[in-house]
Design a protein around this motif. Sequence first.
Motif, PDB file in Angstrom:
ATOM      1  N   GLY A 193      34.463  35.958  32.923  1.00 23.14           N
ATOM      2  CA  GLY A 193      33.480  37.033  33.034  1.00 23.14           C
ATOM      3  C   GLY A 193      33.697  37.808  34.318  1.00 23.14           C
ATOM      4  O   GLY A 193      34.786  38.308  34.583  1.00 23.14           O
ATOM      5  N   ASP A 194      32.613  37.907  35.130  1.00 24.95           N
ATOM      6  CA  ASP A 194      32.714  38.613  36.409  1.00 24.95           C
ATOM      7  C   ASP A 194      33.189  37.717  37.550  1.00 24.95           C
ATOM      8  O   ASP A 194      33.180  38.131  38.710  1.00 24.95           O
ATOM      9  CB  ASP A 194      31.349  39.211  36.781  1.00 24.95           C
ATOM     10  N   TYR A 195      33.586  36.506  37.231  1.00 21.53           N
ATOM     11  CA  TYR A 195      33.986  35.550  38.260  1.00 21.53           C
ATOM     12  C   TYR A 195      35.439  35.142  38.078  1.00 21.53           C
ATOM     13  O   TYR A 195      36.003  35.225  36.991  1.00 21.53           O
ATOM     14  CB  TYR A 195      33.093  34.302  38.211  1.00 21.53           C
ATOM     15  N   MET A 196      36.035  34.663  39.192  1.00 20.87           N
ATOM     16  CA  MET A 196      37.379  34.116  39.161  1.00 20.87           C
ATOM     17  C   MET A 196      37.318  32.609  39.405  1.00 20.87           C
ATOM     18  O   MET A 196      36.590  32.151  40.303  1.00 20.87           O
ATOM     19  CB  MET A 196      38.254  34.753  40.256  1.00 20.87           C
ATOM     20  N   CYS A 197      38.070  31.875  38.624  1.00 17.47           N
ATOM     21  CA  CYS A 197      38.171  30.425  38.814  1.00 17.47           C
ATOM     22  C   CYS A 197      39.468  30.142  39.574  1.00 17.47           C
ATOM     23  O   CYS A 197      40.566  30.391  39.066  1.00 17.47           O
ATOM     24  CB  CYS A 197      38.178  29.701  37.481  1.00 17.47           C
ATOM     25  N   ILE A 198      39.331  29.620  40.787  1.00 21.02           N
ATOM     26  CA  ILE A 198      40.478  29.310  41.637  1.00 21.02           C
ATOM     27  C   ILE A 198      40.773  27.824  41.483  1.00 21.02           C
ATOM     28  O   ILE A 198      39.993  26.980  41.913  1.00 21.02           O
ATOM     29  CB  ILE A 198      40.185  29.630  43.126  1.00 21.02           C
ATOM     30  N   HIS A 199      41.900  27.497  40.877  1.00 23.91           N
ATOM     31  CA  HIS A 199      42.276  26.093  40.655  1.00 23.91           C
ATOM     32  C   HIS A 199      43.245  25.674  41.759  1.00 23.91           C
ATOM     33  O   HIS A 199      44.370  26.177  41.836  1.00 23.91           O
ATOM     34  CB  HIS A 199      42.911  25.931  39.285  1.00 23.91           C
ATOM     35  N   ALA A 200      42.801  24.766  42.612  1.00 27.34           N
ATOM     36  CA  ALA A 200      43.605  24.369  43.772  1.00 27.34           C
ATOM     37  C   ALA A 200      43.388  22.894  44.071  1.00 27.34           C
ATOM     38  O   ALA A 200      42.246  22.444  44.204  1.00 27.34           O
ATOM     39  CB  ALA A 200      43.226  25.206  44.992  1.00 27.34           C
ATOM     40  N   SER A 201      44.495  22.161  44.162  1.00 32.70           N
ATOM     41  CA  SER A 201      44.453  20.747  44.566  1.00 32.70           C
ATOM     42  C   SER A 201      43.421  19.951  43.772  1.00 32.70           C
ATOM     43  O   SER A 201      42.567  19.251  44.328  1.00 32.70           O
ATOM     44  CB  SER A 201      44.160  20.624  46.066  1.00 32.70           C
ATOM     45  N   ASP A 202      43.477  20.063  42.455  1.00 26.69           N
ATOM     46  CA  ASP A 202      42.598  19.319  41.541  1.00 26.69           C
ATOM     47  C   ASP A 202      41.129  19.714  41.648  1.00 26.69           C
ATOM     48  O   ASP A 202      40.245  18.994  41.172  1.00 26.69           O
ATOM     49  CB  ASP A 202      42.733  17.796  41.757  1.00 26.69           C
ATOM     50  N   GLU A 203      40.830  20.832  42.286  1.00 24.35           N
ATOM     51  CA  GLU A 203      39.469  21.333  42.369  1.00 24.35           C
ATOM     52  C   GLU A 203      39.424  22.761  41.837  1.00 24.35           C
ATOM     53  O   GLU A 203      40.414  23.485  41.895  1.00 24.35           O
ATOM     54  CB  GLU A 203      38.947  21.304  43.815  1.00 24.35           C
ATOM     55  N   THR A 204      38.272  23.151  41.310  1.00 24.65           N
ATOM     56  CA  THR A 204      38.080  24.514  40.819  1.00 24.65           C
ATOM     57  C   THR A 204      36.950  25.166  41.613  1.00 24.65           C
ATOM     58  O   THR A 204      35.846  24.627  41.702  1.00 24.65           O
ATOM     59  CB  THR A 204      37.736  24.531  39.323  1.00 24.65           C
ATOM     60  N   HIS A 205      37.255  26.319  42.197  1.00 22.81           N
ATOM     61  CA  HIS A 205      36.284  27.066  42.994  1.00 22.81           C
ATOM     62  C   HIS A 205      35.955  28.364  42.268  1.00 22.81           C
ATOM     63  O   HIS A 205      36.837  28.997  41.683  1.00 22.81           O
ATOM     64  CB  HIS A 205      36.843  27.368  44.384  1.00 22.81           C
ATOM     65  N   ILE A 206      34.710  28.769  42.316  1.00 23.36           N
ATOM     66  CA  ILE A 206      34.255  29.995  41.640  1.00 23.36           C
ATOM     67  C   ILE A 206      34.072  31.098  42.678  1.00 23.36           C
ATOM     68  O   ILE A 206      33.381  30.919  43.686  1.00 23.36           O
ATOM     69  CB  ILE A 206      32.931  29.764  40.890  1.00 23.36           C
ATOM     70  N   LEU A 207      34.693  32.245  42.412  1.00 28.75           N
ATOM     71  CA  LEU A 207      34.673  33.360  43.352  1.00 28.75           C
ATOM     72  C   LEU A 207      34.278  34.633  42.617  1.00 28.75           C
ATOM     73  O   LEU A 207      34.822  34.947  41.551  1.00 28.75           O
ATOM     74  CB  LEU A 207      36.058  33.521  43.983  1.00 28.75           C
ATOM     75  N   ARG A 208      33.341  35.376  43.173  1.00 34.18           N
ATOM     76  CA  ARG A 208      32.946  36.645  42.570  1.00 34.18           C
ATOM     77  C   ARG A 208      33.843  37.757  43.123  1.00 34.18           C
ATOM     78  O   ARG A 208      33.600  38.298  44.200  1.00 34.18           O
ATOM     79  CB  ARG A 208      31.470  36.957  42.842  1.00 34.18           C
ATOM     80  N   ARG A 209      34.872  38.064  42.390  1.00 34.69           N
ATOM     81  CA  ARG A 209      35.804  39.098  42.780  1.00 34.69           C
ATOM     82  C   ARG A 209      36.607  39.509  41.553  1.00 34.69           C
ATOM     83  O   ARG A 209      36.738  38.728  40.605  1.00 34.69           O
ATOM     84  CB  ARG A 209      36.751  38.592  43.871  1.00 34.69           C
ATOM     85  N   THR A 210      37.151  40.714  41.551  1.00 36.23           N
ATOM     86  CA  THR A 210      37.927  41.142  40.381  1.00 36.23           C
ATOM     87  C   THR A 210      39.347  40.592  40.463  1.00 36.23           C
ATOM     88  O   THR A 210      39.847  40.261  41.547  1.00 36.23           O
ATOM     89  CB  THR A 210      37.993  42.673  40.293  1.00 36.23           C
ATOM     90  N   MET A 211      39.990  40.521  39.311  1.00 35.25           N
ATOM     91  CA  MET A 211      41.369  40.060  39.249  1.00 35.25           C
ATOM     92  C   MET A 211      42.285  40.963  40.073  1.00 35.25           C
ATOM     93  O   MET A 211      43.195  40.493  40.757  1.00 35.25           O
ATOM     94  CB  MET A 211      41.828  40.007  37.789  1.00 35.25           C
ATOM     95  N   LYS A 212      42.049  42.264  40.009  1.00 36.96           N
ATOM     96  CA  LYS A 212      42.874  43.219  40.757  1.00 36.96           C
ATOM     97  C   LYS A 212      42.729  43.013  42.256  1.00 36.96           C
ATOM     98  O   LYS A 212      43.722  43.059  43.002  1.00 36.96           O
ATOM     99  CB  LYS A 212      42.476  44.650  40.393  1.00 36.96           C
ATOM    100  N   GLU A 213      41.515  42.757  42.721  1.00 33.38           N
ATOM    101  CA  GLU A 213      41.299  42.524  44.144  1.00 33.38           C
ATOM    102  C   GLU A 213      42.048  41.286  44.612  1.00 33.38           C
ATOM    103  O   GLU A 213      42.680  41.279  45.677  1.00 33.38           O
ATOM    104  CB  GLU A 213      39.806  42.380  44.439  1.00 33.38           C
ATOM    105  N   LEU A 214      41.981  40.232  43.814  1.00 33.62           N
ATOM    106  CA  LEU A 214      42.697  39.005  44.171  1.00 33.62           C
ATOM    107  C   LEU A 214      44.204  39.212  44.150  1.00 33.62           C
ATOM    108  O   LEU A 214      44.934  38.733  45.022  1.00 33.62           O
ATOM    109  CB  LEU A 214      42.321  37.878  43.201  1.00 33.62           C
ATOM    110  N   GLU A 215      44.682  39.905  43.138  1.00 33.29           N
ATOM    111  CA  GLU A 215      46.118  40.164  42.999  1.00 33.29           C
ATOM    112  C   GLU A 215      46.653  40.916  44.221  1.00 33.29           C
ATOM    113  O   GLU A 215      47.740  40.626  44.719  1.00 33.29           O
ATOM    114  CB  GLU A 215      46.389  40.952  41.724  1.00 33.29           C
TER     115      GLU A 215
END
Length: 275
Positions: A193-215
């Motif tokens: 949806g409007d959130y990004m799931c950051i999968h890192a070191s066996d953990e998942t973090h939720i970030l409110r940002r667009t895919m383009k901004e992260l890219e």
Amino acid sequence: MSNKIRTLIVDDESLARRGLAVRLQEFPQVELLDECANARQALEKITSLNPDLIFLDIQMPGMNGFELLREVKQQGTKLPVVVFVTAYDHYAIKAFDVRAIDYLLKPVDHERLAQTLARVEKNLAQRERDQQQQRMLNLLADATGEDCEAILRRLADDKEMGSTRYPEHIAIKESGEITRVAINSIEWIDAAGDYMCIHASDETHILRRTMKELEDELNPNRFQRIHRSAIVNLDQIEKLCSRQNGEYHIILKNGKELKVSRSYKERIKKLILTT
């Protein structure tokens, strides 16, 4: 570069070849491919075996060592790292003129040979880095339509393409706390949806940002879009698989399988082959 330095000995004196071959056995990083008694044999072996390194005598009947190198260049064959091994020191200046990495006098002792091989390893590592840079430049040239020289000029001018400093951490606010996640620990990112799931070191973090901004924030040499809603860390890719229906999937080192959309397939294939 492979773990072994693939090596060729070229000398018309059989005792000199054998003595150097015995010396090289003391260095586990060296793989001796063959010994050549003359330059004609060496020319064939260089062409067919593509060695990383040649120990080359200068004075040989027929074609000498300098003539051999000239013939290799004229044929368009990749020139290995060259170390001259000779009983005469008056060729030294000419040897370095033809870009030999070292010049050894017979008989070669262990300490001097060790110094030479250390220099060879450093040179081969630099060659590999240069080749990787050229492959990346070629990919950037294909993607942007610029030629490699223009890209290098932009890098040299410290402009946006090469000079942008990418962050080492990303700050993620979760449940009233801010977590600093190391960029190099990120395995993949997908959209929810409007959130990004950051999968890192066996953990998942939720970030409110667009895919383009992260890219835009991530180094494109390491992170690439594989789908309109997914970014992957290229260092985490174990393999790329094709399915019977024509779809492509990547398998990460942690076993996670992700679909590659058709529009990103060819670019991801190229990047996997060159990184």
